[in-house]
Design a protein around this motif. Structure first.
Motif, short mmCIF file in Angstrom:
data_model
loop_
_atom_site.label_atom_id
_atom_site.label_comp_id
_atom_site.label_asym_id
_atom_site.label_seq_id
_atom_site.Cartn_x
_atom_site.Cartn_y
_atom_site.Cartn_z
N TRP A 96 14.62 -24.92 -22.76
CA TRP A 96 13.19 -24.82 -23.06
C TRP A 96 12.38 -25.29 -21.84
O TRP A 96 12.55 -26.40 -21.36
CB TRP A 96 12.86 -25.68 -24.29
CG TRP A 96 11.42 -26.00 -24.56
CD1 TRP A 96 10.91 -27.24 -24.80
CD2 TRP A 96 10.31 -25.10 -24.67
NE1 TRP A 96 9.56 -27.18 -25.06
CE2 TRP A 96 9.16 -25.87 -24.98
CE3 TRP A 96 10.17 -23.72 -24.53
CZ2 TRP A 96 7.89 -25.31 -25.15
CZ3 TRP A 96 8.91 -23.16 -24.68
CH2 TRP A 96 7.80 -23.94 -25.00
N LYS B 186 8.35 -25.45 -20.37
CA LYS B 186 6.92 -25.26 -20.62
C LYS B 186 6.16 -25.44 -19.33
O LYS B 186 6.61 -26.14 -18.41
CB LYS B 186 6.42 -26.19 -21.71
CG LYS B 186 6.78 -27.67 -21.57
CD LYS B 186 6.33 -28.41 -22.82
CE LYS B 186 6.80 -29.85 -22.84
NZ LYS B 186 6.37 -30.54 -24.08
N ASP C 259 5.63 -27.52 -27.89
CA ASP C 259 6.95 -27.98 -28.29
C ASP C 259 7.65 -26.86 -29.04
O ASP C 259 7.08 -26.24 -29.94
CB ASP C 259 6.83 -29.21 -29.20
CG ASP C 259 8.14 -29.98 -29.26
OD1 ASP C 259 9.05 -29.67 -28.46
OD2 ASP C 259 8.26 -30.89 -30.10
N ALA C 260 8.87 -26.58 -28.64
CA ALA C 260 9.67 -25.54 -29.29
C ALA C 260 10.35 -26.13 -30.52
O ALA C 260 10.97 -27.21 -30.44
CB ALA C 260 10.72 -24.99 -28.33
N VAL C 261 10.24 -25.42 -31.64
CA VAL C 261 10.83 -25.89 -32.90
C VAL C 261 11.76 -24.80 -33.43
O VAL C 261 11.34 -23.66 -33.65
CB VAL C 261 9.74 -26.20 -33.95
CG1 VAL C 261 10.40 -26.75 -35.21
CG2 VAL C 261 8.73 -27.20 -33.40
N GLN D 117 19.59 -29.95 -34.66
CA GLN D 117 18.60 -30.55 -33.76
C GLN D 117 17.54 -29.50 -33.45
O GLN D 117 17.75 -28.62 -32.64
CB GLN D 117 19.25 -31.05 -32.47
CG GLN D 117 18.28 -31.80 -31.56
CD GLN D 117 18.95 -32.40 -30.33
OE1 GLN D 117 20.17 -32.42 -30.25
NE2 GLN D 117 18.15 -32.90 -29.40
N ARG D 118 16.40 -29.60 -34.12
CA ARG D 118 15.36 -28.58 -34.02
C ARG D 118 14.50 -28.73 -32.78
O ARG D 118 13.89 -27.76 -32.33
CB ARG D 118 14.48 -28.62 -35.26
CG ARG D 118 15.24 -28.41 -36.57
CD ARG D 118 14.31 -28.46 -37.75
NE ARG D 118 13.36 -27.36 -37.72
CZ ARG D 118 12.22 -27.35 -38.38
NH1 ARG D 118 11.86 -28.40 -39.12
NH2 ARG D 118 11.40 -26.31 -38.30
N ARG D 119 14.41 -29.92 -32.23
CA ARG D 119 13.60 -30.18 -31.03
C ARG D 119 14.49 -30.78 -29.95
O ARG D 119 15.48 -31.46 -30.24
CB ARG D 119 12.45 -31.14 -31.34
CG ARG D 119 11.51 -30.66 -32.43
CD ARG D 119 10.56 -31.76 -32.86
NE ARG D 119 9.76 -31.39 -34.02
CZ ARG D 119 8.54 -30.90 -33.97
NH1 ARG D 119 7.94 -30.75 -32.78
NH2 ARG D 119 7.88 -30.58 -35.06
N GLU E 48 13.08 -35.22 -24.20
CA GLU E 48 11.91 -35.18 -23.32
C GLU E 48 12.19 -34.32 -22.08
O GLU E 48 13.25 -34.46 -21.46
CB GLU E 48 11.51 -36.59 -22.87
CG GLU E 48 10.85 -37.42 -23.96
CD GLU E 48 9.54 -36.81 -24.41
OE1 GLU E 48 8.72 -36.42 -23.54
OE2 GLU E 48 9.33 -36.70 -25.63
N THR F 24 22.86 -27.32 -30.09
CA THR F 24 22.62 -27.51 -31.52
C THR F 24 23.45 -26.52 -32.32
O THR F 24 23.85 -25.46 -31.82
CB THR F 24 21.12 -27.32 -31.85
OG1 THR F 24 20.88 -27.71 -33.20
CG2 THR F 24 20.69 -25.86 -31.67
N GLU G 179 4.94 -25.13 -31.29
CA GLU G 179 3.82 -25.96 -31.71
C GLU G 179 2.82 -26.14 -30.57
O GLU G 179 3.21 -26.40 -29.43
CB GLU G 179 4.32 -27.33 -32.17
CG GLU G 179 4.99 -27.33 -33.51
CD GLU G 179 5.32 -28.73 -34.00
OE1 GLU G 179 5.11 -29.70 -33.22
OE2 GLU G 179 5.79 -28.87 -35.13
N SER H 16 4.75 -18.08 -33.95
CA SER H 16 6.08 -18.19 -34.56
C SER H 16 6.56 -16.81 -35.01
O SER H 16 5.76 -15.87 -35.11
CB SER H 16 6.04 -19.15 -35.75
OG SER H 16 5.21 -18.64 -36.78
#
Length: 318
Positions: A31, A33, A44-46, A53-55, A58, A72, A86, A117
């Motif tokens: 991920w 950004k 934030d990627a969900v 582990q959805r997120r 850091e 994950t 998000e 989304s």
């Protein structure tokens, strides 16, 4: 310089989320950004609810943006799950999501502020592929400032409308050829040298503008399509390299490739139309001698900027 600072401040580069299938129901997640004045954009990627582990952890600055990686597992796979970004609705950027339902079978989806989304389909429909890849192609050319400077330099070099149309057509044909070949893996040329030659192509056209001679036209003026076709092959490698990083949906390779190329052409047409309209307006509003000085200043700017890119890109791999 001010314009360049403005571009950086508004983080025109899109975010990028990649879910690479490993084995079973396990995915490697990357991920990235955008950077906004030294800080990560508030995104934030969900991942779907079924993922352990959805997120991610850091992110850290990687020279291009703020990135993080994690592994994950998602019970039952990704199909039918919701992937969201998000904070995207509060920005003016977008996020490209590339995911694999099975190893080495990638799909892509483009998320925007109005649609942050999406539900992962079992396989994307043809219309979704066309829409996503057309937008990606248009976005790549409109934010690919080196490609745009080359087109702008051609507009300044060629005075004859017929020759201009021929040159733009030759550029389109040639970069379409190498775009497809690079995206499909038929041509594998390292990206840094290609980017350096793209900068060199802009310098060449800028130089030809300065050496323009009405009485003794140079080859670039008599047959500009040769120049645009030759350098278009190089620019196409740049487009193809970008598309290779995005990936092509295995079920719709030809359709995605065609849509991406159409997007590039649409973006190019929009840019040319805006440039021609702006130049016509300038010539109506100011005296001829001032417009010629403005053109000279523009050529110096194009050549100088391209020279900076060339040195910077050469230094990056030498």
């Amino acid at each position: 310089m001010l314009w360049g600072s403005l571009v950086q401040a508004h983080a025109l580069q899109p975010g990028y989320l990649e879910l690479r299938a490993l084995d079973g129901n396990t995915w490697s997640v990357f991920w990235r950004k955008p950077d906004v004045q030294g800080q990560p954009m508030a995104l934030d990627a969900v991942l779907p609810d079924t993922c352990a582990q959805r997120r991610g952890p850091e992110p850290k600055f990687d020279g291009e943006g703020w990135s993080t990686r994690w592994i994950t597992s998602c019970s039952g796979g990704l199909s039918g799950g919701i992937i969201s970004i998000e904070g995207l609705e509060e920005t003016s950027t977008d996020v490209l999501v590339r995911y694999e339902l099975e190893p080495k079978k990638g799909q892509a989806w483009r998320l925007v502020p109005t649609a942050p989304s999406f539900e992962v389909p079992v396989s994307p429909g043809a219309w979704e592929v066309v829409k996503s890849y057309t937008f990606l192609g248009a976005e790549h050319i409109l934010f690919g400032f080196d490609h745009l400077l080359f087109v702008l330099a051609l507009l300044l070099l060629i005075r004859d409308v017929r020759l201009l149309i021929g040159a733009i057509t030759a550029f389109t044909v040639s970069h379409s050829l190498t775009l497809g070949a690079a995206a499909l893996g038929w041509l594998n040329i390292p990206g840094p040298p290609v980017e350096a030659i793209i900068a060199l192509s802009i310098m060449f056209v800028a130089s030809e503008i300065f050496h323009r001679d009405t009485d003794n036209p140079r080859l670039s003026e008599r047959a500009p399509w040769l120049v645009s076709f030759g350098f278009g092959l190089i620019h196409g490698l740049g487009f193809g390299g970008a598309l290779s990083e995005i990936g092509l949906p295995q079920s719709e390779i030809v359709l995605a490739l065609l849509a991406f190329n159409i997007g590039v052409e649409l973006g190019q047409i929009v840019f040319i139309a805006v440039c021609l309209a702006a130049w016509a307006l300038v010539r109506r509003l100011i005296r001829t001698d001032l417009s010629l000085r403005l053109e000279t200043l523009a050529v110096y700017g194009i050549g100088g900027w391209a020279a900076f890119w060339f040195v910077e890109r050469i230094a990056g791999f030498v």
